[in-house]
Design a protein around this motif. Structure first.
Motif, PDB file in Angstrom:
ATOM      1  N   UNK A  88     -29.347 -34.917 -30.135  1.00 44.15           N
ATOM      2  CA  UNK A  88     -30.723 -34.435 -30.284  1.00 44.15           C
ATOM      3  C   UNK A  88     -30.931 -33.072 -29.622  1.00 44.15           C
ATOM      4  N   UNK A  89     -29.883 -32.559 -28.994  1.00 44.93           N
ATOM      5  CA  UNK A  89     -29.974 -31.312 -28.238  1.00 44.93           C
ATOM      6  C   UNK A  89     -30.505 -30.155 -29.097  1.00 44.93           C
ATOM      7  N   UNK A  90     -29.920 -29.927 -30.240  1.00 48.83           N
ATOM      8  CA  UNK A  90     -30.306 -28.783 -31.083  1.00 48.83           C
ATOM      9  C   UNK A  90     -31.760 -28.890 -31.540  1.00 48.83           C
ATOM     10  N   UNK A  91     -32.177 -30.111 -31.930  1.00 48.41           N
ATOM     11  CA  UNK A  91     -33.567 -30.286 -32.381  1.00 48.41           C
ATOM     12  C   UNK A  91     -34.550 -30.049 -31.245  1.00 48.41           C
ATOM     13  N   UNK A  92     -34.239 -30.577 -30.063  1.00 46.31           N
ATOM     14  CA  UNK A  92     -35.133 -30.376 -28.919  1.00 46.31           C
ATOM     15  C   UNK A  92     -35.203 -28.896 -28.563  1.00 46.31           C
ATOM     16  N   UNK A  93     -34.080 -28.239 -28.536  1.00 47.71           N
ATOM     17  CA  UNK A  93     -34.055 -26.803 -28.225  1.00 47.71           C
ATOM     18  C   UNK A  93     -34.934 -26.019 -29.199  1.00 47.71           C
ATOM     19  N   UNK A  94     -34.797 -26.299 -30.496  1.00 46.18           N
ATOM     20  CA  UNK A  94     -35.608 -25.608 -31.509  1.00 46.18           C
ATOM     21  C   UNK A  94     -37.097 -25.910 -31.318  1.00 46.18           C
ATOM     22  N   UNK A  95     -37.419 -27.161 -31.026  1.00 41.97           N
ATOM     23  CA  UNK A  95     -38.828 -27.534 -30.843  1.00 41.97           C
ATOM     24  C   UNK A  95     -39.429 -26.849 -29.615  1.00 41.97           C
ATOM     25  N   UNK A  96     -38.659 -26.783 -28.531  1.00 45.64           N
ATOM     26  CA  UNK A  96     -39.145 -26.110 -27.326  1.00 45.64           C
ATOM     27  C   UNK A  96     -39.350 -24.619 -27.575  1.00 45.64           C
ATOM     28  N   UNK A  97     -38.420 -24.012 -28.295  1.00 49.28           N
ATOM     29  CA  UNK A  97     -38.586 -22.594 -28.637  1.00 49.28           C
ATOM     30  C   UNK A  97     -39.790 -22.394 -29.547  1.00 49.28           C
ATOM     31  N   UNK A  98     -40.110 -23.396 -30.359  1.00 50.46           N
ATOM     32  CA  UNK A  98     -41.273 -23.333 -31.248  1.00 50.46           C
ATOM     33  C   UNK A  98     -42.605 -23.370 -30.515  1.00 50.46           C
ATOM     34  N   UNK A  99     -42.610 -23.794 -29.272  1.00 48.98           N
ATOM     35  CA  UNK A  99     -43.849 -23.807 -28.493  1.00 48.98           C
ATOM     36  C   UNK A  99     -44.374 -22.395 -28.230  1.00 48.98           C
ATOM     37  N   UNK A 100     -43.532 -21.396 -28.432  1.00 46.50           N
ATOM     38  CA  UNK A 100     -43.942 -19.998 -28.273  1.00 46.50           C
ATOM     39  C   UNK A 100     -45.163 -19.694 -29.141  1.00 46.50           C
ATOM     40  N   UNK A 101     -45.241 -20.312 -30.329  1.00 45.16           N
ATOM     41  CA  UNK A 101     -46.374 -20.101 -31.236  1.00 45.16           C
ATOM     42  C   UNK A 101     -47.687 -20.580 -30.617  1.00 45.16           C
ATOM     43  N   UNK A 102     -47.606 -21.499 -29.639  1.00 38.48           N
ATOM     44  CA  UNK A 102     -48.794 -21.993 -28.937  1.00 38.48           C
ATOM     45  C   UNK A 102     -49.007 -21.258 -27.609  1.00 38.48           C
ATOM     46  N   UNK A 103     -48.234 -20.193 -27.393  1.00 32.23           N
ATOM     47  CA  UNK A 103     -48.374 -19.408 -26.173  1.00 32.23           C
ATOM     48  C   UNK A 103     -47.624 -19.978 -24.978  1.00 32.23           C
ATOM     49  N   UNK A 104     -46.725 -20.919 -25.226  1.00 31.37           N
ATOM     50  CA  UNK A 104     -45.943 -21.537 -24.154  1.00 31.37           C
ATOM     51  C   UNK A 104     -44.521 -21.000 -24.234  1.00 31.37           C
ATOM     52  N   UNK A 105     -44.136 -20.199 -23.253  1.00 33.50           N
ATOM     53  CA  UNK A 105     -42.786 -19.643 -23.231  1.00 33.50           C
ATOM     54  C   UNK A 105     -41.861 -20.583 -22.462  1.00 33.50           C
ATOM     55  N   UNK A 106     -40.731 -20.917 -23.070  1.00 33.24           N
ATOM     56  CA  UNK A 106     -39.771 -21.827 -22.454  1.00 33.24           C
ATOM     57  C   UNK A 106     -38.407 -21.150 -22.445  1.00 33.24           C
ATOM     58  N   UNK A 107     -37.813 -21.072 -21.270  1.00 33.73           N
ATOM     59  CA  UNK A 107     -36.459 -20.562 -21.108  1.00 33.73           C
ATOM     60  C   UNK A 107     -35.571 -21.760 -20.798  1.00 33.73           C
ATOM     61  N   UNK A 108     -34.491 -21.933 -21.551  1.00 32.91           N
ATOM     62  CA  UNK A 108     -33.600 -23.084 -21.391  1.00 32.91           C
ATOM     63  C   UNK A 108     -32.277 -22.681 -20.772  1.00 32.91           C
ATOM     64  N   UNK A 109     -31.758 -23.555 -19.925  1.00 30.58           N
ATOM     65  CA  UNK A 109     -30.424 -23.370 -19.347  1.00 30.58           C
ATOM     66  C   UNK A 109     -29.788 -24.745 -19.214  1.00 30.58           C
ATOM     67  N   UNK A 110     -28.474 -24.808 -19.365  1.00 30.67           N
ATOM     68  CA  UNK A 110     -27.775 -26.066 -19.131  1.00 30.67           C
ATOM     69  C   UNK A 110     -27.781 -26.354 -17.645  1.00 30.67           C
ATOM     70  N   UNK A 111     -27.951 -27.603 -17.299  1.00 33.15           N
ATOM     71  CA  UNK A 111     -27.967 -28.010 -15.907  1.00 33.15           C
ATOM     72  C   UNK A 111     -26.598 -27.749 -15.295  1.00 33.15           C
ATOM     73  N   UNK A 112     -26.585 -27.084 -14.159  1.00 38.41           N
ATOM     74  CA  UNK A 112     -25.335 -26.813 -13.458  1.00 38.41           C
ATOM     75  C   UNK A 112     -24.903 -28.022 -12.646  1.00 38.41           C
ATOM     76  N   UNK A 113     -23.704 -27.968 -12.179  1.00 36.90           N
ATOM     77  CA  UNK A 113     -23.182 -29.044 -11.337  1.00 36.90           C
ATOM     78  C   UNK A 113     -23.825 -28.959  -9.960  1.00 36.90           C
ATOM     79  N   UNK A 114     -24.065 -30.120  -9.374  1.00 40.42           N
ATOM     80  CA  UNK A 114     -24.597 -30.158  -8.015  1.00 40.42           C
ATOM     81  C   UNK A 114     -23.503 -29.686  -7.059  1.00 40.42           C
ATOM     82  N   UNK A 115     -23.866 -28.958  -6.008  1.00 33.33           N
ATOM     83  CA  UNK A 115     -22.862 -28.487  -5.056  1.00 33.33           C
ATOM     84  C   UNK A 115     -22.143 -29.669  -4.403  1.00 33.33           C
ATOM     85  N   UNK A 116     -20.856 -29.477  -4.144  1.00 33.94           N
ATOM     86  CA  UNK A 116     -20.068 -30.548  -3.532  1.00 33.94           C
ATOM     87  C   UNK A 116     -19.976 -30.394  -2.016  1.00 33.94           C
ATOM     88  N   UNK A 117     -20.459 -29.290  -1.484  1.00 35.13           N
ATOM     89  CA  UNK A 117     -20.397 -29.060  -0.036  1.00 35.13           C
ATOM     90  C   UNK A 117     -21.323 -30.038   0.687  1.00 35.13           C
TER      91      UNK A 117
END
Length: 174
Positions: free
Chosen positions: A55-84
């Motif tokens: 469902x990743x691609x569909x969700x990404x497209x839908x979130x980017x589509x919120x721009x039409x409603x004035x909602x800007x969304x920047x997406x990034x893949x979750x990084x790994x938690x630090x191991x320290x």
């Protein structure tokens, strides 16, 4: 399962979070954690979402589509938690407002490998005076090999230079 970190900004308006939450849920996403706030007429937030890989691609497209409603969304893949190994520490700071406080404190923390987990700041009128006070609450991840006494000493020296008061304590005590 994929994990995304979203940064959201929009003009503050009623129902904004509901539209975002609906978009995520309608596309199989699960809202995991978030930090959101309204400031100066804008609404901004950061959140982490779990989404099935198919469902990743569909969700990404839908979130980017919120721009039409004035909602800007920047997406990034979750990084790994630090191991320290880290110690969670709470820092509170109060002083007369002036430019450079955040810069100077964060510079010292970065020099010691300390990570900012959260930073909340505000400028308020001082009680019984017209002076402005800068106040910060900071949650820190301090490397376990860094002596808290050494960090406290360095912060106190800087606090004296900045003419601010600070309190450093274990997050469990806060």
């Amino acid at each position: 399962m994929d994990y995304l970190v979203l940064t959201v900004i929009a003009d503050d308006q009623s129902g904004l979070v509901e539209r975002l939450a609906k978009c995520i849920a309608d596309h199989g996403g699960n809202w995991l954690e978030s930090r959101m706030s309204r400031m100066a007429g804008q609404f901004a937030g950061i959140l982490r979402v779990a989404v099935p890989a198919d469902a990743h691609a569909e969700l990404t497209a839908a979130l980017e589509g919120l721009q039409a409603q004035g909602i800007r969304v920047l997406l990034a893949h979750s990084g790994a938690e630090p191991t320290a190994s880290w110690q969670e520490i709470q820092l509170e700071l109060v002083g007369n407002d002036r430019p450079g406080i955040v810069r100077d404190i964060t510079h010292l923390l970065a020099e010691h490998g300390v990570n900012l987990e959260s930073l909340d700041t505000e400028v308020l009128p001082a009680p019984m005076s017209s002076e402005l006070l800068f106040r910060a609450e900071v949650r820190l991840a301090v490397p376990s090999d860094l002596s808290l006494e050494r960090l406290q000493e360095r912060l106190e020296t800087l606090a004296d230079d900045l003419m601010v008061e600070l309190k450093l304590q274990s997050a469990e005590q806060a």
